[in-house]
Structures are given as C-alpha cells and as structure tokens.
Design a protein around this motif. Sequence first.
Motif, PDB file in Angstrom:
ATOM      1  N   LEU A 179       0.829  -1.197   0.000  1.00  0.00           N
ATOM      2  CA  LEU A 179       0.000   0.000   0.000  1.00  0.00           C
ATOM      3  C   LEU A 179       0.867   1.252   0.000  1.00  0.00           C
ATOM      4  N   PRO A 180       0.463   2.279  -0.748  1.00  0.00           N
ATOM      5  CA  PRO A 180       1.160   3.566  -0.635  1.00  0.00           C
ATOM      6  C   PRO A 180       0.934   4.141   0.756  1.00  0.00           C
ATOM      7  N   GLU A 181       2.005   4.638   1.358  1.00  0.00           N
ATOM      8  CA  GLU A 181       1.928   5.147   2.726  1.00  0.00           C
ATOM      9  C   GLU A 181       1.044   6.394   2.778  1.00  0.00           C
ATOM     10  N   ARG A 182       0.129   6.411   3.758  1.00  0.00           N
ATOM     11  CA  ARG A 182      -0.803   7.527   3.868  1.00  0.00           C
ATOM     12  C   ARG A 182      -1.261   7.654   5.309  1.00  0.00           C
ATOM     13  N   ALA A 183      -1.262   8.877   5.824  1.00  0.00           N
ATOM     14  CA  ALA A 183      -1.848   9.163   7.131  1.00  0.00           C
ATOM     15  C   ALA A 183      -2.594  10.479   6.996  1.00  0.00           C
ATOM     16  N   ASP A 184      -3.917  10.432   7.164  1.00  0.00           N
ATOM     17  CA  ASP A 184      -4.739  11.612   6.939  1.00  0.00           C
ATOM     18  C   ASP A 184      -5.562  11.913   8.191  1.00  0.00           C
ATOM     19  N   PHE A 185      -5.596  13.183   8.562  1.00  0.00           N
ATOM     20  CA  PHE A 185      -6.302  13.605   9.770  1.00  0.00           C
ATOM     21  C   PHE A 185      -7.484  14.528   9.463  1.00  0.00           C
ATOM     22  N   ASP A 186      -7.747  14.770   8.189  1.00  0.00           N
ATOM     23  CA  ASP A 186      -8.791  15.710   7.789  1.00  0.00           C
ATOM     24  C   ASP A 186      -9.796  15.013   6.875  1.00  0.00           C
ATOM     25  N   PRO A 187     -10.975  14.679   7.393  1.00  0.00           N
ATOM     26  CA  PRO A 187     -11.947  13.949   6.568  1.00  0.00           C
ATOM     27  C   PRO A 187     -12.735  14.826   5.606  1.00  0.00           C
ATOM     28  N   SER A 188     -12.540  16.128   5.639  1.00  0.00           N
ATOM     29  CA  SER A 188     -13.418  17.025   4.893  1.00  0.00           C
ATOM     30  C   SER A 188     -13.326  16.819   3.383  1.00  0.00           C
ATOM     31  N   GLN A 189     -12.162  16.389   2.889  1.00  0.00           N
ATOM     32  CA  GLN A 189     -12.007  16.202   1.452  1.00  0.00           C
ATOM     33  C   GLN A 189     -12.014  14.737   1.045  1.00  0.00           C
ATOM     34  N   ALA A 190     -12.259  13.851   1.990  1.00  0.00           N
ATOM     35  CA  ALA A 190     -12.209  12.420   1.688  1.00  0.00           C
ATOM     36  C   ALA A 190     -13.507  11.955   1.038  1.00  0.00           C
ATOM     37  N   PRO A 191     -13.446  10.994   0.115  1.00  0.00           N
ATOM     38  CA  PRO A 191     -14.673  10.409  -0.444  1.00  0.00           C
ATOM     39  C   PRO A 191     -15.375   9.596   0.629  1.00  0.00           C
ATOM     40  N   ALA A 192     -16.518  10.082   1.090  1.00  0.00           N
ATOM     41  CA  ALA A 192     -17.160   9.523   2.289  1.00  0.00           C
ATOM     42  C   ALA A 192     -17.664   8.104   2.088  1.00  0.00           C
ATOM     43  N   PHE A 193     -17.873   7.681   0.840  1.00  0.00           N
ATOM     44  CA  PHE A 193     -18.547   6.403   0.634  1.00  0.00           C
ATOM     45  C   PHE A 193     -17.768   5.226   1.212  1.00  0.00           C
TER      46      PHE A 193
END
Length: 268
Positions: free
Chosen positions: A118-132
Amino acid sequence: MTRTLVDPYSVPDELRPYLQEVVHHTHALCGSHLVSVIAVGSVALGDYRHGRSDVDVTVVVDKAVPGPAVPELAAALAHPALPCPAAGLELVVYERDFAARPSREAGYLLDINTGPLLPERADFDPSQAPAFWYVIDRSVAHQAGRVLYGRPAREVIAEPARADVLTALRASVREHSTGEGHLTDNRVLNGCRSVQFCRSGRWQAKRRAAEAVAAAEERFRPLLQAALHSYERPSRTAATALPTTEVQAFLAWVGERVEESADADRRG
C-alpha cells in the motif's frame, strides 16, 4: 501492560501476533480513552486471503483522548516500524460520539494506509475524503465487526441508514468503473458484494457474493468465474487482467441494480 485480543481465535493465524501488537500500541497511546478495536473487511466477513487481502481495522476512542495520541498512533503503526504481514493495514479512528450515530460523512480522526503493498498515507482531515468508503466500512463493522479489544461493534458503531449505504454504493460503482488504482478482479467482486447487499441488506464476503451472483446471472458467469480464479491466486502481483468491455458492462449492470433498490425503497 500488554493487552490481549478478546478472542485470539476469531482472527486468522497469520494475523494474530500482528493484531495483538496493533491492540497493544493503540492501548499504550490511548489508555483509558480507548473504547474498541474492531476488525472489519475480509477478516470480519471470514474471507481473509493471506498475501492478497488487507487488514481493515476500526478504532473508537472517547473525545477526551489526548491530542498527540492520534498522530503518535499513526507513527507507531507505520510499516515497517511495525511490520505488516498482510498486503497492508487500513486503519480508521473515530471519536465515540460520531461512531455512535448514523452518518453519511467520513468523520474520522485518523485514516492510515500502510504496509508492503500500500502507498503510505496518514490523513487527519476527513473534509475532502470520499465519504462512501467509510459509510460502507461502518455498515460492515456494525453488522459483522469482530471485536479485538473493548466494547462490541454493535454497541459503538451505528448502522448507517440504508439510503446512505445505497448512495455510497453508487459512488463505489462509479469509482470501480474508472479502473484507476484497483485490481480488475477486485472491481468485479466488489460489484457482486454491492448486488448482494441490495438484495438482502446484509454484507457477504466477496467470493461468496460472486458465487451467488454467478449462479443467478448466467450471462456474467464466465466473467465472475474468471474474477474468482484471479482473486484466489497467491498474491496481488499474480492477479490476472479481465476483459475491459465485459467488466464495464458488468459494473453498469451493478449500477442499475443499486438504482432499482433505491427506487424500490423510495416507493416503499
């Protein structure tokens, strides 16, 4: 103090030591503010394939969790600092009050992808994430989540409204129709899982869903059998390509089944 799994034998042998470490690190950082650690995805649905599947985990914490704990957790679980034996770890952290109510939002405190494939990713902001993605995962968690630590999944994760799940499935079908970033067999098998949810309101393992759709839909049977054969190969790198035109036709049919379910629900 080391925290043991609630039921070590509820998870595959290959994952047991790793998930023990995930629970240990999570508890070490969140302490008494940790509510639950729950296996979702293929582990929860009883279809984990070592070398092919990700490990999907949902963590629920209370709102008083210390601010630094969440980014520190992302660092503690990052591969290879904590070597992931699966294709990857996909872990999402929710605050308890959010998880306890139905929502169509992403709503996470942390979303991490890590692992050898998996490509490394750590995200703390859900506002721009695809909610589905998150709506579907919470629905699976509520129905089938396997508790690794803490409170049972049904007590801490609300079932999203069916209308919101169907909206999420529409978005999922669109995502898989583009083909970008997804193995072909997985696009087809996720489509089967969507169809079976529309028909039954329950989540099934991808292979079981594909077998059910193949038995009922003769015209798609060769494609679904090819997808199953590819999925059962020993690793993602060994997956085989499927005919683009046939995949697109199948996913268009899946989209129609989702729309029919939504229309039937609206009528009533």
